[in-house]
Design an enzyme around this catalytic site. Structure first.
Site, mmCIF file in Angstrom:
data_model
loop_
_atom_site.group_PDB
_atom_site.id
_atom_site.type_symbol
_atom_site.label_atom_id
_atom_site.label_comp_id
_atom_site.label_asym_id
_atom_site.label_seq_id
_atom_site.Cartn_x
_atom_site.Cartn_y
_atom_site.Cartn_z
ATOM 1 N N TYR A 1 41.362 45.831 31.903
ATOM 2 C CA TYR A 1 41.348 44.725 31.249
ATOM 3 C C TYR A 1 42.425 44.131 31.554
ATOM 4 O O TYR A 1 42.496 42.931 30.838
ATOM 5 C CB TYR A 1 41.178 44.459 29.796
ATOM 6 N N LYS B 1 36.455 59.827 32.214
ATOM 7 C CA LYS B 1 35.405 59.960 33.197
ATOM 8 C C LYS B 1 36.718 61.126 34.119
ATOM 9 O O LYS B 1 37.190 61.081 35.533
ATOM 10 C CB LYS B 1 35.480 59.031 33.841
ATOM 11 N N ASP C 1 29.445 59.026 31.462
ATOM 12 C CA ASP C 1 27.810 59.482 31.736
ATOM 13 C C ASP C 1 27.520 60.514 31.309
ATOM 14 O O ASP C 1 26.225 59.958 30.278
ATOM 15 C CB ASP C 1 27.998 59.889 33.302
ATOM 16 N N ASP D 1 34.056 49.021 25.770
ATOM 17 C CA ASP D 1 33.442 48.328 25.830
ATOM 18 C C ASP D 1 31.518 48.411 26.576
ATOM 19 O O ASP D 1 30.847 48.159 26.358
ATOM 20 C CB ASP D 1 33.422 47.240 27.431
ATOM 21 N N ASP E 1 28.144 48.561 23.346
ATOM 22 C CA ASP E 1 26.855 47.925 24.275
ATOM 23 C C ASP E 1 25.276 48.696 23.689
ATOM 24 O O ASP E 1 24.429 48.463 22.830
ATOM 25 C CB ASP E 1 26.531 46.951 25.358
HETATM 26 P P1 ATP Z 1 30.383 38.971 27.234
HETATM 27 O O1 ATP Z 1 30.732 39.444 28.509
HETATM 28 O O2 ATP Z 1 30.668 38.290 26.287
HETATM 29 O O3 ATP Z 1 30.359 40.064 26.204
HETATM 30 P P2 ATP Z 1 27.810 39.183 27.649
HETATM 31 O O4 ATP Z 1 26.779 38.241 28.398
HETATM 32 O O5 ATP Z 1 27.041 40.551 27.028
HETATM 33 O O6 ATP Z 1 28.712 38.598 27.071
HETATM 34 P P3 ATP Z 1 25.961 37.873 25.256
HETATM 35 O O7 ATP Z 1 26.183 36.996 25.257
HETATM 36 O O8 ATP Z 1 26.976 38.977 24.207
HETATM 37 O O9 ATP Z 1 26.629 39.047 26.156
HETATM 38 O O10 ATP Z 1 23.649 37.938 25.248
HETATM 39 C C1 ATP Z 1 23.519 39.408 26.298
HETATM 40 C C2 ATP Z 1 21.964 38.795 25.468
HETATM 41 O O11 ATP Z 1 22.130 39.086 24.242
HETATM 42 C C3 ATP Z 1 21.638 37.432 25.189
HETATM 43 O O12 ATP Z 1 21.164 36.404 26.268
HETATM 44 C C4 ATP Z 1 20.923 37.039 23.809
HETATM 45 O O13 ATP Z 1 19.597 37.700 24.485
HETATM 46 C C5 ATP Z 1 21.258 38.523 23.295
HETATM 47 N N1 ATP Z 1 21.888 38.152 22.018
HETATM 48 C C6 ATP Z 1 22.838 38.448 21.488
HETATM 49 N N2 ATP Z 1 24.151 38.194 20.674
HETATM 50 C C7 ATP Z 1 22.781 37.882 20.517
HETATM 51 C C8 ATP Z 1 22.484 37.984 18.705
HETATM 52 N N3 ATP Z 1 23.798 37.026 18.347
HETATM 53 N N4 ATP Z 1 21.088 37.188 18.372
HETATM 54 C C9 ATP Z 1 20.164 37.429 18.923
HETATM 55 N N5 ATP Z 1 19.986 37.875 20.034
HETATM 56 C C10 ATP Z 1 21.372 37.646 20.856
#
Ligand code: ATP
Length: 396
Positions: free
Chosen positions: A169, A226, A259, A283, A287
């Site tokens: 990053y 990894k 993995d 990161d 998720d």
């Molecule tokens: P980034 O790359 O900035 O981390 P991202 O594209 O990985 O963002 P987010 O913006 O976190 O993803 O959101 C992905 C999806 O997760 C959203 O479209 C939504 O559906 C869901 N999501 C994220 N945060 C929330 C929240 N606080 N409440 C409800 N749904 C959420």
């Protein structure tokens, strides 16, 4: 590059109540009144749902009676599109000098295709303020939130500690012969001895100092890499992990390739206490970890450098597809605020907030993503009132 000096927080506004924020909350720098001036918190809601969830977190902080002074900054896409400024000159130095902690929403806006403002603000804070430890607690509040069968809240209480200033990053690399069939893209993975050692040591120290919610100790630190494929960087992580772990003989060490770790997080998340890993793997796995606790809307994080002004942000991004619709779950931001208060030594206020979020989840006083029927502001209001101990009307 910034074109003009940044706006500074304005003087205290009179009489803000816990549940009513000023109309200009989203756009201007304002300073909220405080019980005293003890802890100074900078608020940067940012973009998208950040602008909806952060005001809810602020409401809840106010309701907790925490001894804080809160100032808001309008750094984000709107400001960038209006005047070309991402971070005002001296912005990071000002945050370090004038504040004890920073609470951030999210950055990212489809109108800024390059995402330059997000990079300069968020990665700028992490890198330039050297906030090297990204701490992401993974706790299951209620059995209904976990997609796995037979997993109960007592089974999921671990913390991912992600290196936050190095790895892929750092934007080191380049593109050659762009737009030709011979194009080459190089993305460097930076791993310094100092960077790897301090994050691994942080993980062991964290394990020693932060028992689980049920009071039991965190006995294991797992390092994820990894190293079978990325031998140079992985070799450094392996050597440092072995060396540093020698200083903590009472803590068990575990190693997994990333993995295998992903598979184990789904098969049996009970086995984890602390996971330490690099910037990119951290990161990605957080998720996945967020999904174990009810999704991105429930996950909190802190970007920490011990002894320095640290920054706290929900794990989710700006989620443009749901922004502005009162749909976003504010609990990730609210739990992040609790984490920040705990970090600032306000443990009682932090506990009150966590207990109120737990009650909201158990009583389904939540947004739709976690099974309720409330909007962002209604869910935030419910938690704020619970924290303040005020009566909760049936309509909420
Ligand atoms: P980034 O790359 O900035 O981390 P991202 O594209 O990985 O963002 P987010 O913006 O976190 O993803 O959101 C992905 C999806 O997760 C959203 O479209 C939504 O559906 C869901 N999501 C994220 N945060 C929330 C929240 N606080 N409440 C409800 N749904 C959420």
């Amino acid at each position: 590059m910034p074109k003009q000096p940044g706006r500074r927080p304005q003087p205290l506004l009179p009489g803000l109540c816990n549940s009513a924020l000023p109309d200009n909350f989203h756009t201007d720098c304002v300073t909220f009144p405080a019980v005293s001036l003890k802890r100074r918190i900078a608020i940067i809601p940012g973009d998208g749902i950040g602008k909806e969830v952060v005001p809810e977190a602020v409401k809840v902080i106010a309701a907790s009676g925490a001894d804080v002074e809160i100032s808001q900054f309008d750094w984000g896409a709107d400001r960038f599109l209006a005047d070309g400024i991402t971070v005002p000159p001296g912005g990071f130095a000002m945050l370090e000098r004038d504040f004890d902690a920073i609470l951030v929403g999210a950055f990212g806006d489809p109108r800024v295709a390059s995402n330059i403002h997000a990079k300069e603000i968020l990665l700028g804070m992490r890198f330039k303020m050297d906030l090297y430890a990204n701490v992401r607690p993974v706790r299951l509040l209620d059995v209904a939130l976990c997609p796995l069968k037979g997993v109960e809240p007592k089974h999921i209480d671990f913390v991912v500690i992600r290196e936050n200033t190095e790895g892929v990053y750092t934007d080191a690399g380049g593109v050659f012969k762009q737009g030709t069939p011979d194009e080459i893209a190089v993305q460097e993975d930076i791993n310094t001895r100092k960077g790897v050692e301090r994050i691994i040591r942080y993980a062991f120290e964290y394990a020693e100092r932060h028992p689980k919610l049920d009071g039991s100790p965190r006995k294991r630190v797992l390092m994820c890499d990894k190293s079978n494929a990325m031998t140079h960087a992985g070799g450094l992580w392996q050597r440092v992990f072995k060396e540093v772990s020698g200083e903590y003989p009472q803590i068990q060490t575990v190693h997994m390739y990333v993995d295998a770790l992903c598979m184990q997080m789904v098969r049996d998340p009970r086995q984890f206490d602390i996971i330490v890993t690099n910037n990119m793997f951290g990161d990605i796995i957080t998720d996945l970890a967020a999904a174990l606790q009810g999704g991105l809307g429930m996950a909190a994080s802190g970007n920490i450098h011990p002894g320095k002004t640290s920054m706290f942000e929900p794990v989710h991004g700006s989620a443009p597809t749901i922004a502005g619709k009162n749909l976003a779950n504010p609990f990730g931001a609210i739990l992040t605020a609790a984490m920040m208060l705990g970090h600032l030594g306000l443990a009682e206020e932090a506990k009150k907030i966590e207990a109120a979020v737990l009650a909201a989840v158990q009583q389904k006083r939540t947004t739709q993503d976690v099974g309720g029927a409330m909007g962002t502001s209604e869910a935030g209001e419910w938690v704020a009132r619970k924290v303040a101990g005020s009566a909760l009307p049936n309509s909420l």
